[in-house]
Design a protein around this motif. Structure first.
Motif, PDB file in Angstrom:
ATOM      1  N   SER A 152      42.598  27.409  28.872  1.00 33.64           N
ATOM      2  CA  SER A 152      41.410  28.209  28.563  1.00 33.64           C
ATOM      3  C   SER A 152      40.657  28.619  29.807  1.00 33.64           C
ATOM      4  O   SER A 152      39.885  29.576  29.793  1.00 33.64           O
ATOM      5  CB  SER A 152      40.495  27.430  27.622  1.00 33.64           C
ATOM      6  OG  SER A 152      40.076  26.218  28.248  1.00 33.64           O
ATOM      7  N   THR A 153      40.855  27.902  30.921  1.00 31.76           N
ATOM      8  CA  THR A 153      40.136  28.211  32.165  1.00 31.76           C
ATOM      9  C   THR A 153      41.004  28.962  33.168  1.00 31.76           C
ATOM     10  O   THR A 153      40.617  29.115  34.321  1.00 31.76           O
ATOM     11  CB  THR A 153      39.653  26.900  32.804  1.00 31.76           C
ATOM     12  OG1 THR A 153      40.795  26.063  33.073  1.00 31.76           O
ATOM     13  CG2 THR A 153      38.693  26.171  31.887  1.00 31.76           C
ATOM     14  N   ALA A 154      42.195  29.432  32.725  1.00 36.84           N
ATOM     15  CA  ALA A 154      43.139  30.017  33.672  1.00 36.84           C
ATOM     16  C   ALA A 154      42.558  31.226  34.387  1.00 36.84           C
ATOM     17  O   ALA A 154      42.804  31.449  35.574  1.00 36.84           O
ATOM     18  CB  ALA A 154      44.440  30.398  32.948  1.00 36.84           C
ATOM     19  N   TRP A 155      41.774  32.044  33.683  1.00 38.81           N
ATOM     20  CA  TRP A 155      41.318  33.305  34.248  1.00 38.81           C
ATOM     21  C   TRP A 155      39.905  33.216  34.835  1.00 38.81           C
ATOM     22  O   TRP A 155      39.333  34.249  35.182  1.00 38.81           O
ATOM     23  CB  TRP A 155      41.363  34.391  33.177  1.00 38.81           C
ATOM     24  CG  TRP A 155      42.773  34.674  32.717  1.00 38.81           C
ATOM     25  CD1 TRP A 155      43.409  34.105  31.670  1.00 38.81           C
ATOM     26  CD2 TRP A 155      43.694  35.551  33.352  1.00 38.81           C
ATOM     27  NE1 TRP A 155      44.688  34.574  31.575  1.00 38.81           N
ATOM     28  CE2 TRP A 155      44.898  35.488  32.608  1.00 38.81           C
ATOM     29  CE3 TRP A 155      43.640  36.401  34.463  1.00 38.81           C
ATOM     30  CZ2 TRP A 155      46.021  36.217  32.935  1.00 38.81           C
ATOM     31  CZ3 TRP A 155      44.764  37.143  34.783  1.00 38.81           C
ATOM     32  CH2 TRP A 155      45.941  37.056  34.033  1.00 38.81           C
ATOM     33  N   TYR A 156      39.359  32.018  34.921  1.00 34.69           N
ATOM     34  CA  TYR A 156      38.011  31.839  35.474  1.00 34.69           C
ATOM     35  C   TYR A 156      38.101  31.444  36.944  1.00 34.69           C
ATOM     36  O   TYR A 156      38.793  30.483  37.299  1.00 34.69           O
ATOM     37  CB  TYR A 156      37.244  30.766  34.709  1.00 34.69           C
ATOM     38  CG  TYR A 156      36.750  31.208  33.344  1.00 34.69           C
ATOM     39  CD1 TYR A 156      35.475  31.747  33.196  1.00 34.69           C
ATOM     40  CD2 TYR A 156      37.556  31.059  32.220  1.00 34.69           C
ATOM     41  CE1 TYR A 156      35.024  32.144  31.953  1.00 34.69           C
ATOM     42  CE2 TYR A 156      37.103  31.455  30.969  1.00 34.69           C
ATOM     43  CZ  TYR A 156      35.837  32.007  30.847  1.00 34.69           C
ATOM     44  OH  TYR A 156      35.389  32.398  29.614  1.00 34.69           O
ATOM     45  N   LEU A 157      37.400  32.155  37.794  1.00 34.28           N
ATOM     46  CA  LEU A 157      37.223  31.785  39.196  1.00 34.28           C
ATOM     47  C   LEU A 157      35.716  31.755  39.451  1.00 34.28           C
ATOM     48  O   LEU A 157      35.042  32.788  39.388  1.00 34.28           O
ATOM     49  CB  LEU A 157      37.902  32.796  40.127  1.00 34.28           C
ATOM     50  CG  LEU A 157      37.650  32.614  41.618  1.00 34.28           C
ATOM     51  CD1 LEU A 157      38.141  31.247  42.088  1.00 34.28           C
ATOM     52  CD2 LEU A 157      38.318  33.726  42.429  1.00 34.28           C
ATOM     53  N   SER A 158      35.182  30.546  39.692  1.00 32.95           N
ATOM     54  CA  SER A 158      33.728  30.383  39.759  1.00 32.95           C
ATOM     55  C   SER A 158      33.272  30.162  41.190  1.00 32.95           C
ATOM     56  O   SER A 158      33.985  29.580  42.010  1.00 32.95           O
ATOM     57  CB  SER A 158      33.303  29.192  38.890  1.00 32.95           C
ATOM     58  OG  SER A 158      33.948  28.017  39.325  1.00 32.95           O
TER      59      SER A 158
END
Length: 899
Positions: A331-337
């Protein structure tokens, strides 16, 4: 959101707008009311976002907010920004179709049954298609060229209903129905099996807002359609040089859990995980809180990179994990924070050399922001830059223009050279390929109305008559294909190599005989009679280019109708012998018409002739001298033979040799006083200084008490007569000439020029009247050339008309036998049947009986008709004797038999 948080998206947008070498497409959307911010005077105004009547109700509508309600405003804004001309005007057919379907309802329709709903939905889709086409010209598929788009538009116009029904099935290939094809794939994925596009569309229309799972599916479908449209817009095309090289950026401000911002990011991430397909959209979301999916991953992790270079290191770490994380559908694959800290206050004194913690931090931050403000992109490939495309277009246009001009000029020059080399004919003329200029003579084959012209223009009308009859023969053959149909080539010397040009009376007479024979075939009215196509061939003066014409025939012989024989050949010369041999190599039999040299028959077993040989001609002449002239008072038993010194004139030298042999034979009663060669008038004195001229031998003939036997050509006979008339017209010698004299006699003007000098000559024909009622030949001539039967036309006197007529009749008889034996028509079969012309198959021709004796080695007619004619006072020739077989004539008792 505080003032600092609101400034971040503005800084990013300004940096991307000022990017080099070109701006990056940016769309900004705020999930919360924006705070006032400082803007640059040159910033473009915020785009308006007019509501679409086909879209579902927005978040301010009367219904509760759903996943679709939270997704639609964001996608609307991005679509409005990216649909502008300044950023390339991206179209969104899939997104618009899905949005339109979600806005449909059957509540107000009388559509209880599935069939009714299909009908209603199809009607609405058709109206939607028509409305879009009428208002905006329709969304034509991008095929990379206006020609293809125009073809599609015409297909839509000509077959609108068929086109529409094919389109909504989703099975049209390529770009013709891309949105429906995509919907068909999504329908298959939703049901894990095949489902029609129409059925899937109905389910979208029937969905209710209360079903949360269905609404989330619809939201994902909208996002997926939107990304698919972007993916299509950024697809590289082989046929298009220009392409988009900067991916679009979506700046989301005020993202929060309460306003649906994080929900949108989650849906976007889920769609990317589910499709596992590339899409070019970069989403930058600014929030003062941590997204729910990242709350398990502490942003304060000590292992996370820190400092000015932290974003770059974080990006490298994330890109290394993305492929694996997306495959596992994390679910966090496309998140870059990134954590953006509030900057320290600006120090009061930033003096050079100051080394405080606050100063260092401030300088690093300022430098980082300065680099961000001057954001640069990797330059696109050279061939994708606009200036390059423009320059290339200009260069290509110039090249095309130059490339078209140079070939046109070269082609024009080449065409001029072609016309010069091919008798002035263009390339498209059907005779051009078989006609060539050799010197100043047009040599070759013509069967399509090319006129071989003589100085007087007398040949052209006869040639045109033959060409017209060729068309008539082809028409009759098409009407009755069972009739034997073949081509014959009639080869003559139809041009002169230079002045002074000789007379073409004899050549014209031969063509008259050919035209008469062909006309008889056409008028026969039979269902099985042969038809011939006559190809006229010019071998040049004295047929000196006959071998070249024979080589041309090797190509024509493979065409239809087949060439079965070559007729004519004009004169007995060395080049004629070579032509016969070349024709033999090609496999085509030849038929001499007026030829008589003895050795022609030895040149090829495929050669025949309808005229007698020289040896028979001389035998008849010697018998006439012995039995008729010998009793003449005062005539001495001596013979002087005159012939041409031209070594290429096989006819003249062969005739002189036969005369010397037969006149000097025991029992004839004459002795050979001399055999004298003279230089033809066509020679120059420098070429043959040892030979006397024709004028000299004529003058020397004065006072000769015996018989002058003339074995030369007709053109020199005029010179001999002129000299005799000049020096001894009161007491001219006794002259007997060969068959070539008949050509001289046929020209009335020349015949009447020296009335004081009488002479005898041997003729292969002895017609007294130009149009005898019982003659089939002249009956045909009356039908096509009535003037030939006039009292002042003497062209028939040379006998060549009858011989030419009989040669075509000989071919016709052979064609009848070929057809009767049911073998394919061709030159080999023609040769076989020509050999069999004897006995019952003999041709009773206008020039006498043609009978080859039934022996394989016999190629000349036996006992062929020859007449002895006398010209007195320049009048019409009178028959004094005849030998051989011809209807209506009886041979003299002293005539030699056979030969």
């Amino acid at each position: 959101m505080d003032e600092y948080d609101a400034e971040i998206p503005a800084l990013i947008a300004e940096s991307l707008a000022d990017a080099r070498p070109g701006r990056v497409p940016v769309s900004r959307y705020s999930f919360a009311p924006r705070l006032p911010r400082q803007t640059h005077p040159d910033d473009p105004p915020e785009p308006s976002d007019p509501p679409e009547p086909s879209d579902p109700p927005g978040p301010d509508g009367p219904h509760a907010r759903t996943a679709v309600d939270e997704v639609l405003p964001v996608l609307r804004r991005i679509r409005a920004e990216l649909g502008r001309e300044s950023v390339g005007r991206i179209r969104f057919p899939r997104y618009r179709l899905v949005g339109w379907l979600l806005a449909q309802s059957f509540a107000d329709e009388d559509a209880d049954r599935d069939a009714d709903r299909d009908r209603v939905l199809l009607q609405r889709l058709r109206e939607r298609e028509r409305s879009r086409r009428d208002t905006a010209g329709g969304d034509l598929p991008d095929l990379g060229g206006t020609a293809a788009n125009l073809a599609v538009r015409w297909l839509r116009i000509l077959t609108p209903r068929v086109w529409f029904r094919l389109k909504v099935t989703g099975r049209l290939p390529g770009p013709f129905g891309a949105e429906f094809a995509w919907l068909r794939v999504e329908a298959h994925r939703a049901r894990n099996g095949p489902e029609s596009v129409l059925a899937f569309a109905e389910r979208l229309c029937e969905a209710t807002a209360q079903n949360r799972a269905i609404q989330e599916f619809h939201a994902k479908l909208l996002v997926g359609a939107f990304l698919a449209d972007l993916r299509q817009a950024y697809r590289r095309r082989r046929l298009r040089a220009l392409r988009r090289t900067a991916y679009p950026v979506a700046l989301l401000e005020g993202v929060d859990e309460r306003n649906g911002g994080f929900r949108f990011l989650d849906l976007l991430s889920d769609v990317r995980n589910e499709t596992a397909l590339f899409d070019p959209l970069l989403v930058i979301a600014v929030s003062d809180s941590v997204p729910p999916r990242l709350r398990g991953c502490s942003l304060e992790d000590p292992s996370r990179p820190t400092g000015i270079d932290a974003p770059l290191q974080s990006y490298e770490d994330w890109s290394g994990r993305l492929a694996n994380d997306s495959r596992e559908s994390l679910s966090t694959a496309w998140y870059l924070s990134f954590v953006i800290s509030t900057p320290l206050p600006v120090p009061d004194d930033v003096a050079p050399g100051a080394d405080t913690l606050q100063t260092r931090y401030f300088l690093e931050t300022r430098n980082a922001l300065e680099r961000a403000r001057h954001f640069t992109l990797d330059p696109p490939p050279l061939w994708c830059r606009r200036w390059f495309i423009r320059v290339a277009a200009v260069l290509i246009a110039a090249g095309v223009l130059l490339g078209a001009t140079i070939p046109l000029r070269i082609s024009s020059q080449d065409d001029a050279r072609w016309r010069t080399a091919h008798c002035g004919l263009d390339r498209h003329h059907p005779d051009a390929a078989t006609l060539s200029m050799i010197g100043n003579e047009c040599v070759g084959l013509s069967e399509n109305r090319y006129p071989f012209t003589d100085p007087q223009g007398t040949l052209v009308p006869v040639e045109q008559q033959i060409y017209q009859q060729n068309k008539d023969a082809e028409t009759q053959h098409k009407k009755n294909p069972s009739r034997p149909y073949a081509a014959i080539v009639y080869l003559l010397g139809l041009t002169s190599s230079g002045p002074p040009a000789g007379s073409f009376t004899s050549e014209r007479s031969e063509l008259l005989g050919v035209a008469a024979a062909q006309h008889a075939q056409l008028g026969a009215g039979t269902h099985d009679g042969p038809l011939t196509r006559v190809i006229l061939a010019n071998g040049g003066e004295h047929v000196q280019h006959g071998p070249a014409v024979a080589d041309m025939l090797s190509r024509r012989s493979r065409e239809s109708p087949p060439v079965v024989a070559v007729l004519g050949l004009d004169e007995s010369r060395d080049k004629t012998v070579e032509t016969i041999r070349r024709l033999t190599v090609t496999g085509i039999p030849s038929i001499g018409v007026t030829l008589s040299a003895d050795r022609l028959a030895d040149a090829s077993k495929m050669y025949f002739q309808v005229s007698p040989q020289n040896r028979r001609e001389v035998a008849v002449g010697a018998a006439f001298v012995k039995n008729v002239l010998a009793s003449r008072a005062g005539l001495a038993p001596e013979v002087r033979i005159l012939y041409s010194a031209d070594p290429s004139d096989d006819y003249s030298s062969n005739l002189a040799a036969d005369a010397e042999k037969l006149f000097g034979a025991p029992g004839v009663g004459f002795r050979i006083e001399a055999t004298e060669a003279f230089a033809p008038d066509s020679w120059t004195s420098a070429e043959h200084v040892d030979a006397p001229s024709a004028d000299d031998v004529g003058r020397q003939a004065c006072g000769f008490p015996g018989v002058i036997f003339y074995a030369g050509r007709n053109i020199d006979f005029e010179t001999v007569l002129h000299s005799i008339n000049l020096h001894c017209q009161s007491a001219p010698p006794v002259i007997i000439g060969n068959d070539a004299i008949s050509r001289y006699v046929a020209e009335a003007t020349k015949r009447r020029e020296f009335p004081a000098v009488p002479y005898y000559y041997l003729s292969f024909s002895a017609d007294k009247e130009p149009c005898e009622p019982e003659s089939a030949l002249y009956a045909e001539l009356r039908g096509i050339f009535p003037a030939e039967c006039g009292p002042n036309n003497d062209s028939f006197l040379d006998g060549s008309t009858s011989l030419a007529y009989d040669s075509v009749q000989t071919v016709e008889g052979a064609l009848r036998n070929i057809a009767a034996s049911q073998v394919p028509i061709g030159p080999a079969a023609m040769w076989r049947e020509l050999s069999d012309i004897h006995g019952a198959n003999a041709i009773d021709g206008e020039s006498g009986l043609i009978d080859f004796g039934g022996r394989l080695e016999q190629q000349t007619p036996t006992d062929k008709f020859i007449a002895v004619m006398e010209v007195v006072d320049g009048g019409l020739p009178q028959s004094r004797a005849s030998c051989g077989r011809r209807h209506g004539w009886h041979a003299n008792a002293w005539c030699p038999v056979g030969g």
